[in-house]
Design a protein around this motif. Structure first.
Motif, mmCIF file in Angstrom:
data_model
loop_
_atom_site.group_PDB
_atom_site.id
_atom_site.type_symbol
_atom_site.label_atom_id
_atom_site.label_comp_id
_atom_site.label_asym_id
_atom_site.label_seq_id
_atom_site.Cartn_x
_atom_site.Cartn_y
_atom_site.Cartn_z
ATOM 1 N N ASP A 121 0.742 -1.360 -0.077
ATOM 2 C CA ASP A 121 0.043 0.002 -0.101
ATOM 3 C C ASP A 121 0.857 1.365 -0.107
ATOM 4 O O ASP A 121 0.716 2.138 -0.634
ATOM 5 C CB ASP A 121 -0.750 0.013 1.177
ATOM 6 N N HIS A 170 0.794 4.130 -2.763
ATOM 7 C CA HIS A 170 0.418 5.729 -1.994
ATOM 8 C C HIS A 170 1.753 6.557 -2.560
ATOM 9 O O HIS A 170 1.316 7.655 -3.195
ATOM 10 C CB HIS A 170 0.169 5.801 -0.764
ATOM 11 N N TYR A 220 -2.382 9.022 5.552
ATOM 12 C CA TYR A 220 -2.961 7.687 5.447
ATOM 13 C C TYR A 220 -3.143 7.549 6.964
ATOM 14 O O TYR A 220 -2.328 7.354 7.827
ATOM 15 C CB TYR A 220 -2.479 6.758 4.777
#
Length: 155
Positions: free
Chosen positions: A4, A8, A27
């Motif tokens: 992830d 990102h 995040y």
């Protein structure tokens, strides 16, 4: 977590390439911890943890629940947290540099204090009212925005 993160950071770099403007993003994982990331044409791409101790605990516990022995889960979580994200002092310098690129001004010292916030330790934390027991990751992010001077949208 690592996959992830790569996605990102890649997205942030792409936005900066397309717009030529600095980008800042966070995040947040269920208010418990987060990642702060930024990129600009001059200062490049960087990221750091918001409450790295909690991020470590969540990753460790996730690995244990996935079946990894506790010692291996501890080693994995320590390695992940130590090898991804800047330490608070360096992160604060990069945030201050990002602020300059974005036309704001920020003190690296005040930003470091926010990035390095800790949850209240020990049993005394449980004696506080529920909303005063924790430092939420999104509160850390908004405090950073305030210290950068980023204007808030009117309600």
């Amino acid at each position: 977590m690592a996959d992830d993160l790569t996605a990102h950071l890649s997205l942030l770099a792409d936005v900066v390439k397309e717009t030529g403007h600095p980008v800042l993003a966070a995040y947040i994982a269920d208010s418990d911890y987060g990642r702060l990331a930024g990129s600009s044409p001059n200062s490049g791409l960087w990221h750091t943890w918001l409450d790295r101790r909690t991020a470590y605990a969540f990753e460790r516990d996730h690995q244990v629940m996935a079946g990894l022995p506790k010692a291996a889960a501890v080693a994995h979580a320590q390695g992940l947290i130590q090898t991804t994200g800047l330490r608070p002092t360096e992160a604060a310098r990069r945030v201050a540099s990002w602020a300059t690129d974005a036309g704001y001004h920020a003190s690296a010292t005040s930003i470091r204090q926010i990035i390095d916030l800790r949850r209240p330790p020990g049993i005394s934390a449980w004696l506080r009212l529920p909303w005063a027991r924790f430092v939420f990751a999104e509160e850390m992010f908004f405090a950073i925005l305030d210290h950068l001077g980023v204007p808030r949208r009117p309600a």
